[in-house]
Scaffold this active site. Structure first.
Site, PDB file in Angstrom:
ATOM      1  N   ASP A  12       0.836  -1.209   0.000  1.00 45.67           N
ATOM      2  CA  ASP A  12       0.000   0.000   0.000  1.00 45.67           C
ATOM      3  C   ASP A  12       0.869   1.256   0.000  1.00 45.67           C
ATOM      4  O   ASP A  12       1.987   1.238   0.487  1.00 45.67           O
ATOM      5  CB  ASP A  12      -0.863   0.048   1.273  1.00 45.67           C
ATOM      6  CG  ASP A  12      -2.051  -0.895   1.215  1.00 45.67           C
ATOM      7  OD1 ASP A  12      -2.262  -1.547   0.190  1.00 45.67           O
ATOM      8  OD2 ASP A  12      -2.772  -0.970   2.233  1.00 45.67           O
ATOM      9  N   ARG A  69      -1.083  -0.998  -8.764  1.00 45.40           N
ATOM     10  CA  ARG A  69      -2.432  -0.554  -8.418  1.00 45.40           C
ATOM     11  C   ARG A  69      -2.459   0.971  -8.536  1.00 45.40           C
ATOM     12  O   ARG A  69      -1.673   1.663  -7.898  1.00 45.40           O
ATOM     13  CB  ARG A  69      -2.774  -0.955  -6.988  1.00 45.40           C
ATOM     14  CG  ARG A  69      -4.114  -0.407  -6.513  1.00 45.40           C
ATOM     15  CD  ARG A  69      -4.270  -0.526  -5.004  1.00 45.40           C
ATOM     16  NE  ARG A  69      -4.249  -1.894  -4.555  1.00 45.40           N
ATOM     17  CZ  ARG A  69      -3.969  -2.260  -3.286  1.00 45.40           C
ATOM     18  NH1 ARG A  69      -3.673  -1.356  -2.379  1.00 45.40           N
ATOM     19  NH2 ARG A  69      -3.974  -3.528  -2.938  1.00 45.40           N
TER      20      ARG A  69
HETATM   21  C1  LIG Z   1      -8.412  -1.560  -3.936  1.00 46.83           C
HETATM   22  C2  LIG Z   1      -8.071  -0.213  -3.415  1.00 46.83           C
HETATM   23  C3  LIG Z   1      -6.874  -0.021  -2.771  1.00 46.83           C
HETATM   24  C4  LIG Z   1      -6.521   1.253  -2.328  1.00 46.83           C
HETATM   25  N1  LIG Z   1      -5.273   1.453  -1.783  1.00 46.83           N
HETATM   26  C5  LIG Z   1      -4.886   2.701  -1.460  1.00 46.83           C
HETATM   27  C6  LIG Z   1      -3.563   2.987  -1.031  1.00 46.83           C
HETATM   28  O1  LIG Z   1      -2.700   2.108  -0.923  1.00 46.83           O
HETATM   29  N2  LIG Z   1      -3.243   4.281  -0.746  1.00 46.83           N
HETATM   30  C7  LIG Z   1      -4.168   5.298  -0.855  1.00 46.83           C
HETATM   31  O2  LIG Z   1      -3.814   6.462  -0.616  1.00 46.83           O
HETATM   32  N3  LIG Z   1      -5.427   5.056  -1.245  1.00 46.83           N
HETATM   33  C8  LIG Z   1      -5.810   3.780  -1.542  1.00 46.83           C
HETATM   34  N4  LIG Z   1      -7.102   3.567  -1.961  1.00 46.83           N
HETATM   35  C9  LIG Z   1      -8.128   4.624  -1.813  1.00 46.83           C
HETATM   36  C10 LIG Z   1      -8.160   5.537  -3.007  1.00 46.83           C
HETATM   37  O3  LIG Z   1      -6.982   6.294  -3.062  1.00 46.83           O
HETATM   38  C11 LIG Z   1      -9.358   6.494  -2.938  1.00 46.83           C
HETATM   39  O4  LIG Z   1      -9.263   7.261  -1.772  1.00 46.83           O
HETATM   40  C12 LIG Z   1     -10.709   5.807  -2.963  1.00 46.83           C
HETATM   41  O5  LIG Z   1     -10.705   4.696  -3.806  1.00 46.83           O
HETATM   42  C13 LIG Z   1     -11.801   6.783  -3.447  1.00 46.83           C
HETATM   43  O6  LIG Z   1     -11.508   7.236  -4.739  1.00 46.83           O
HETATM   44  P1  LIG Z   1     -12.341   6.797  -6.060  1.00 46.83           P
HETATM   45  O7  LIG Z   1     -11.345   6.451  -7.107  1.00 46.83           O
HETATM   46  O8  LIG Z   1     -13.256   5.700  -5.720  1.00 46.83           O
HETATM   47  O9  LIG Z   1     -13.056   8.097  -6.560  1.00 46.83           O
HETATM   48  P2  LIG Z   1     -13.905   9.244  -5.860  1.00 46.83           P
HETATM   49  O10 LIG Z   1     -13.745  10.421  -6.754  1.00 46.83           O
HETATM   50  O11 LIG Z   1     -13.543   9.386  -4.409  1.00 46.83           O
HETATM   51  O12 LIG Z   1     -15.379   8.665  -5.918  1.00 46.83           O
HETATM   52  C14 LIG Z   1     -16.059   8.440  -7.123  1.00 46.83           C
HETATM   53  C15 LIG Z   1     -17.390   7.777  -6.843  1.00 46.83           C
HETATM   54  O13 LIG Z   1     -17.193   6.490  -6.243  1.00 46.83           O
HETATM   55  C16 LIG Z   1     -18.160   6.260  -5.228  1.00 46.83           C
HETATM   56  N5  LIG Z   1     -17.492   6.179  -3.891  1.00 46.83           N
HETATM   57  C17 LIG Z   1     -16.211   6.535  -3.627  1.00 46.83           C
HETATM   58  N6  LIG Z   1     -15.906   6.341  -2.321  1.00 46.83           N
HETATM   59  C18 LIG Z   1     -17.024   5.883  -1.733  1.00 46.83           C
HETATM   60  C19 LIG Z   1     -17.348   5.496  -0.391  1.00 46.83           C
HETATM   61  N7  LIG Z   1     -16.455   5.551   0.607  1.00 46.83           N
HETATM   62  N8  LIG Z   1     -18.603   5.040  -0.151  1.00 46.83           N
HETATM   63  C20 LIG Z   1     -19.507   4.966  -1.159  1.00 46.83           C
HETATM   64  N9  LIG Z   1     -19.241   5.312  -2.446  1.00 46.83           N
HETATM   65  C21 LIG Z   1     -18.031   5.770  -2.737  1.00 46.83           C
HETATM   66  C22 LIG Z   1     -19.127   7.415  -5.317  1.00 46.83           C
HETATM   67  O14 LIG Z   1     -20.121   7.078  -6.245  1.00 46.83           O
HETATM   68  C23 LIG Z   1     -18.256   8.504  -5.868  1.00 46.83           C
HETATM   69  O15 LIG Z   1     -18.989   9.526  -6.500  1.00 46.83           O
HETATM   70  C24 LIG Z   1      -7.437   2.320  -2.471  1.00 46.83           C
HETATM   71  C25 LIG Z   1      -8.644   2.125  -3.125  1.00 46.83           C
HETATM   72  C26 LIG Z   1      -8.963   0.894  -3.612  1.00 46.83           C
HETATM   73  C27 LIG Z   1     -10.252   0.712  -4.352  1.00 46.83           C
END
Ligand SMILES: Cc1cc2nc3c(=O)[nH]c(=O)nc-3n(C[C@H](O)[C@H](O)[C@H](O)COP(=O)(O)OP(=O)(O)OC[C@H]3O[C@@H](n4cnc5c(N)ncnc54)[C@H](O)[C@@H]3O)c2cc1C
Length: 306
Positions: free
Chosen positions: A132, A182
């Site tokens: 991560d 990722r």
């Molecule tokens: C498999 C995985 C591993 C990850 N690992 C890391 C890591 O190592 N380091 C790190 O900094 N971040 C990590 N993240 C988190 C990532 O950086 C984002 O903060 C998170 O995925 C939200 O961004 P988004 O791309 O979904 O888009 P966003 O712009 O946040 O959201 C887009 C849409 O997705 C939906 N959505 C997003 N979040 C939510 C929620 N919590 N509940 C309900 N609906 C939601 C909504 O419809 C929203 O409008 C990881 C995410 C995933 C999926």
């Protein structure tokens, strides 16, 4: 603004004590976390795998400050990998680790040694590890340790955060053959000097990074819940003539489960990031910060029993 407040609260010991001792409904935590125990992780993994999903298990914990705590985290992963192997769950279940939970903040060598042992245990179990990415002060150290790990364990996955200005260049570095990367947007509260602040700029960066990874020879792991990013990834896969088994989608446990099922039905690999353990506080706060709409649900349950 609200996002920054929630992320600031995530760093406050006082708020942490308040939230942890409040009668938080089990449902709030359970929505995002498999449970406290190894058995919970195994049980939920089995369910997800039987519905066609792949899994990346995360033993919750971060910012470890003592060698004892770091060793406990390592041991939890070794026990987990032993159990996954015994249950025949490897692959499709892999693990995600946080170097800060293994001692990175006070002893990088120790964190590296622990990570190596986990990678060896994963190899023995027939699965992989993804490292991560945490806040930007650790990015260089994490990428350096990752490159060391990849010398012996080349399938160790990297995580890159599109909100960082540096990430396009990092994608170019890491888009080579065999490289598992990722791509996520990024979950920490970062200053403007290093990170894009506006959602539109983060999204544009995500697409630029995605283009580099999809055009490359590695295995992009498209980690987002954003419908636009998912659609663009599907489009780029066609454009770059990628077969569905040469990349994968990833989402967090509990978020957009219908879309997760849709992607499997369309023939893609969909991996769910599944945390477990008692240290759910920091993780839960980052999820709330991403979607303040969830905050109302959370606050309501703070007042409820059970
Ligand atoms: C498999 C995985 C591993 C990850 N690992 C890391 C890591 O190592 N380091 C790190 O900094 N971040 C990590 N993240 C988190 C990532 O950086 C984002 O903060 C998170 O995925 C939200 O961004 P988004 O791309 O979904 O888009 P966003 O712009 O946040 O959201 C887009 C849409 O997705 C939906 N959505 C997003 N979040 C939510 C929620 N919590 N509940 C309900 N609906 C939601 C909504 O419809 C929203 O409008 C990881 C995410 C995933 C999926």
């Amino acid at each position: 603004m609200l996002r920054s407040v929630i992320l600031a609260a995530a760093r406050s010991d006082r708020v942490e004590r308040l939230v942890e001792t409040a009668p938080v409904s089990r449902d709030v935590v359970r929505r995002y976390v498999a449970g406290a125990a190894l058995d919970d992780a195994l049980h939920t993994s089995r369910e997800l795998v039987s519905s066609g999903l792949a899994v990346s298990l995360d033993y919750l914990g971060e910012d470890t400050t003592s060698p004892e705590q770091a060793t406990t985290t390592k041991q939890a992963y070794l026990d987990l990998l032993g159990a996954l192997s015994a249950e025949g769950l490897c692959p499709p279940v892999e693990v995600s680790i946080k170097l800060s939970a293994l001692g990175q903040l006070f002893d990088e060598k120790l964190a590296y040694q622990h990570a190596r042992e986990i990678c060896q245990a994963a190899t023995n179990a027939g699965t992989t590890v993804t490292v991560d990415m945490e806040d930007h002060t650790t990015t260089d150290s994490t990428l350096e340790l990752l490159m060391q790990l990849r010398k012996d364990f080349p399938d160790t996955g990297a995580v890159l955060q599109a909100y960082l200005r540096r990430t396009e260049a990092d994608c170019r570095e890491l888009a080579g053959a065999g490289s598992r990367v990722r791509l996520c947007k990024g979950a920490y509260d970062e200053p403007e000097s290093v990170a894009f602040q506006a959602k539109l700029d983060v999204d544009r960066s995500y697409v630029r990074c995605l283009n580099i990874l999809m055009a490359g020879e590695g295995r992009p792991m498209v980690a987002t819940h954003d419908p636009r990013m998912v659609a663009i990834a599907e489009d780029r896969a066609k454009w770059f003539d990628r077969s569905p088994d040469s990349f994968e989608f990833q989402m967090l446990y509990g978020i957009r489960p219908d879309e997760q099922r849709r992607l499997i039905a369309d023939g893609y690999t969909m991996r769910v990031y599944l945390p477990y353990g008692v240290q759910w506080y920091g993780y839960l706060m980052r999820r709330l910060a991403e979607r303040p709409a969830n905050l109302a649900f959370f606050l309501r349950s703070l007042g409820s029993r059970g």
